[in-house]
Motif scaffolding. Sequence first.
Motif, PDB file in Angstrom:
ATOM      1  N   GLU A 102      -0.525   4.510  15.185  1.00 50.38           N
ATOM      2  CA  GLU A 102       0.861   4.290  14.764  1.00 50.38           C
ATOM      3  C   GLU A 102       1.530   5.622  14.413  1.00 50.38           C
ATOM      4  OE1 GLU A 102      -1.733   2.529  13.840  1.00 50.38           O
ATOM      5  OE2 GLU A 102      -1.230   0.448  13.398  1.00 50.38           O
ATOM      6  N   GLN A 105       2.423   7.460  17.487  1.00 52.74           N
ATOM      7  CA  GLN A 105       3.608   6.898  18.164  1.00 52.74           C
ATOM      8  C   GLN A 105       4.894   7.317  17.444  1.00 52.74           C
ATOM      9  OE1 GLN A 105       3.456   2.713  18.994  1.00 52.74           O
ATOM     10  NE2 GLN A 105       1.484   2.879  20.025  1.00 52.74           N
ATOM     11  N   ASP A 296       1.995  -0.146   7.059  1.00 58.38           N
ATOM     12  CA  ASP A 296       2.249  -0.550   8.450  1.00 58.38           C
ATOM     13  C   ASP A 296       1.789   0.493   9.468  1.00 58.38           C
ATOM     14  OD1 ASP A 296       4.280   1.129   7.756  1.00 58.38           O
ATOM     15  OD2 ASP A 296       5.902  -0.338   8.042  1.00 58.38           O
ATOM     16  N   ARG A 297       1.500   1.717   9.010  1.00 55.14           N
ATOM     17  CA  ARG A 297       0.978   2.677   9.975  1.00 55.14           C
ATOM     18  C   ARG A 297      -0.546   2.590  10.125  1.00 55.14           C
ATOM     19  NH1 ARG A 297       4.178   7.757   7.941  1.00 55.14           N
ATOM     20  NH2 ARG A 297       5.711   6.211   8.522  1.00 55.14           N
ATOM     21  N   SER A 300      -3.244  -1.354  12.926  1.00 58.40           N
ATOM     22  CA  SER A 300      -4.202  -1.421  14.039  1.00 58.40           C
ATOM     23  C   SER A 300      -5.629  -1.245  13.528  1.00 58.40           C
ATOM     24  CB  SER A 300      -3.885  -0.360  15.081  1.00 58.40           C
ATOM     25  OG  SER A 300      -4.095   0.925  14.529  1.00 58.40           O
TER      26      SER A 300
END
Length: 305
Positions: A102, A105, A296-297, A300
């Motif tokens: 994340e 990205q 949220d980062r 994954s």
Amino acid sequence: MIISTITEAIGSTPLYRFTAKDYPMPKNSAIYAKLEYMNPGGSIKDRLGEYLINTGFANGNIDHETTIIEPTAGNTGIGIALAAQQFHLKTIFVVPEKFSIEKQQLMKALGAEIIHTPSELGIKGAIEKSKSLAKEIRNSYLPLQFENSDNPAAYYHTLGPELWDELGNNLHSFVAGIGSGGTFAGTSAYLKEQNENIRLIGVEPEGSILNGGLPGSHKIEGIGVEFIPPFLSGLTIDHFETVSDEEGFSYTRQLAEKQGLLVGSSSGAAFAAALKEVQLVPDGHSVVTIFPDAADRYLSKNIYL
Ligand code: PMP
């Protein structure tokens, strides 16, 4: 608040207060957590990015054609990219493969190029690669957060004064995770100048060497060192707290479930250490800590599963 560049939204983050109603601690004590994930790039490193780019221009290390190169686990890259974007500067970040997709990205979304180094070479491998790129690329600037005194200076000039303005003499212990050591060293130096009795507690994951342990892998991201950060010299540090992945992630989940604080694992680790510190100091003392980035980062990596 009306703004016209996103970097204006950096800093002045909320300070969350925990009391004995929330977690076990003496009845008049408190833990305050600075919610640095509320910076526009999502982490404490936005402060560093802005400071590095501004001082780079001021010192003549950066002009409008410069390429910025930096080894980073991600958040520093996002912070630098955010600030560099305001001046249309090119950015290249060297990231060990293991770090969160994340963050990579987000760096790309801000216009950066990512170069990977093998995970087993750690951050040292990323530093070596960045140095060799900086030699090859003309008009490049390598801030090198792990060695550059601008790193602690960014926090000495921003986070330290903010915390002091908010808490002043009601601040008894400062507890923060150590990655590059910039946040801890710069903030600590400022706070100690205001009140030399403030206790300083550094936080590391198991697999980091500050308490004399052997270097090894850990899942908590953003903190932990393979070498002693140069910025720590000159500071009187009361204690290093070593936090296991299990304990760090357990508090990361609790902070979401109980308080709605969607923070990353270095925040969970810092909170674990703050809860220990608040039990050690007298009733009525306040412990301040930092929640560097958001959950949220790391989705994954299944941090909530
Ligand atoms: N937490 C997270 C999530 C980070 O990305 C970082 C920076 N690597 C830190 C804590 C530690 O900050 P510092 O590098 O200033 O020690």
